[in-house]
Design a protein around this motif. Structure first.
Motif, short mmCIF file in Angstrom:
data_model
loop_
_atom_site.label_atom_id
_atom_site.label_comp_id
_atom_site.label_asym_id
_atom_site.label_seq_id
_atom_site.Cartn_x
_atom_site.Cartn_y
_atom_site.Cartn_z
N ASP A 259 0.78 -1.15 -0.03
CA ASP A 259 0.03 0.01 -0.03
C ASP A 259 0.94 1.36 -0.09
O ASP A 259 0.42 2.26 -0.48
N TRP A 279 -6.38 -1.60 -6.85
CA TRP A 279 -7.04 -1.09 -5.77
C TRP A 279 -8.44 -1.87 -5.43
O TRP A 279 -9.25 -2.02 -6.40
N TRP A 286 -4.48 -2.57 -1.86
CA TRP A 286 -4.12 -2.84 -2.89
C TRP A 286 -3.92 -4.52 -3.03
O TRP A 286 -3.34 -5.07 -2.35
#
Ligand SMILES: [Fe+2]
Ligand SMILES: [Fe+2]
Length: 341
Positions: A259, A279, A286
């Motif tokens: 992330d 995402w 993520w």
């Protein structure tokens, strides 16, 4: 924590410490139980365990293993980057890289020092590294092929190390936690210099940008492996979490790292080599692709590209440094004899 050894707090331990009526026999099972209780209470209350405090044998040996492996990683980690000191493209870059590699030696020293507070000797730990009985992080068995690798190591490898190590600043064992505070400050400089190096390359010529991208392509997946095996295969995780040596699971930390890196890669104008990065609105994280754990196991087993070279270099450095250790010991003995007389 300071009060577990003498007198232990609470219950029968207090009676034993004062030798009062009904005191448990020192070292007997009753005393041991009270010490264990005091230890558990201290861990539960987020207090620090200090070298003189009583601690379970398994806690001590787990810490020695973890701290030693960490120390070994710091000093072996000097090799891939030191490889580029003579070829750094400017005096500024050379000075930064030398400072960084020296920091890593310092990290090794703080950590061997922390392991010594648990009763391990430095020689014994180094012997175990040299004959393969103890491991170091498998990431350092990959080669540094271009100058951009120095940037990728700083950004990704030191970045992953920080993600792993910031929670260790709150580890239940005092000397380890305090060493980590100092180390993390230096690691954040390492991460920044790597990022800044990659940014310069990414904004440079086409060839420089391609070199940066190639380095990121090679270092991305190994840096995800630095968080260790997935939670359901991680042998020591549950106990280490209960002892508050570890504060977050491998998978949690790996996700946190991904992330952090995705927006940074975007800012660099570089692509992370994972077509499955997406995402996930629902999770707020993520998603990323599958890690090749077979590669990880192979490198861990000693079959990585540089395992042999790294250990050979380390053993040679140790042998070449024998005269320094002998001279230091002779100097210390002379001083001790002088102050005794
Ligand atoms: Fe370090
Ligand atoms: Fe570092």
């Amino acid at each position: 924590m300071t009060s577990v050894t003498s007198p232990p707090r609470g219950g029968t331990a207090g009676a034993e410490a004062h030798g009062g009526p009904g005191a448990a026999e020192p070292g007997g099972p009753e005393a041991e139980g009270a010490l264990q209780e005091a230890f558990d209470a201290a861990v539960a209350a987020d207090e620090r365990i200090e070298p003189r405090d009583w601690m379970p044998d398994a806690y001590r040996s787990t810490l020695i293993r973890q701290i030693a492996q960490h120390a070994h990683s710091e000093i072996i980690g000097m090799q891939p980057e030191a490889n580029w000191i003579t070829r750094a493209p400017s005096l500024r870059r050379k000075a930064i890289l030398m400072a960084k590699v020296q920091d890593e030696a310092g990290h090794g020293l703080y950590l061997y020092g922390a392991a010594e507070t648990l009763g391990a000797s430095r020689e014994e730990l180094l012997d175990k590294l040299h004959d393969g009985r103890q491991k170091y992080s498998s990431i350092f068995n990959y080669p540094t092929l271009t100058w951009a690798d120095v940037g990728a190591i700083g950004w990704l490898v030191d970045g992953a190390a920080i993600t792993n190590q910031v929670p260790l600043c709150r580890c239940s064992y005092g000397p380890y936690a305090r060493a980590m505070v100092r180390i993390c400050k230096e690691e954040s400089f390492h991460q920044r210099q790597g990022y800044e190096l990659l940014l310069a390359l990414a904004r440079g010529t086409e060839a420089q940008c391609a070199m940066a991208q190639d380095a990121v392509d090679r270092w991305w997946w190994p840096s995800l492996m630095m968080f260790g095996p997935p939670d359901d295969e991680s042998a020591h995780s549950a106990q280490s979490m209960a002892w508050k040596i570890k504060r977050h699971s491998n998978d949690e930390l790996r996700q946190r790292f991904v992330d952090i890196c995705v927006p940074q890669a975007e800012a660099l104008g570089l692509t992370l080599p994972d077509p499955d990065l997406r995402w996930n609105e629902e999770r707020g994280h993520w998603d990323f692709g599958a890690i090749d754990w077979e590669e990880f196991r192979q490198v861990l087993k000693g079959n990585g590209p540089c395992n042999e070279q790294r250990l050979r270099r380390r053993r040679t450095a140790h042998e070449n440094g024998a005269w320094v250790r002998e001279a230091a010991a002779a100097h210390a003995a002379k001083h001790a004899a002088r102050s005794a007389s």
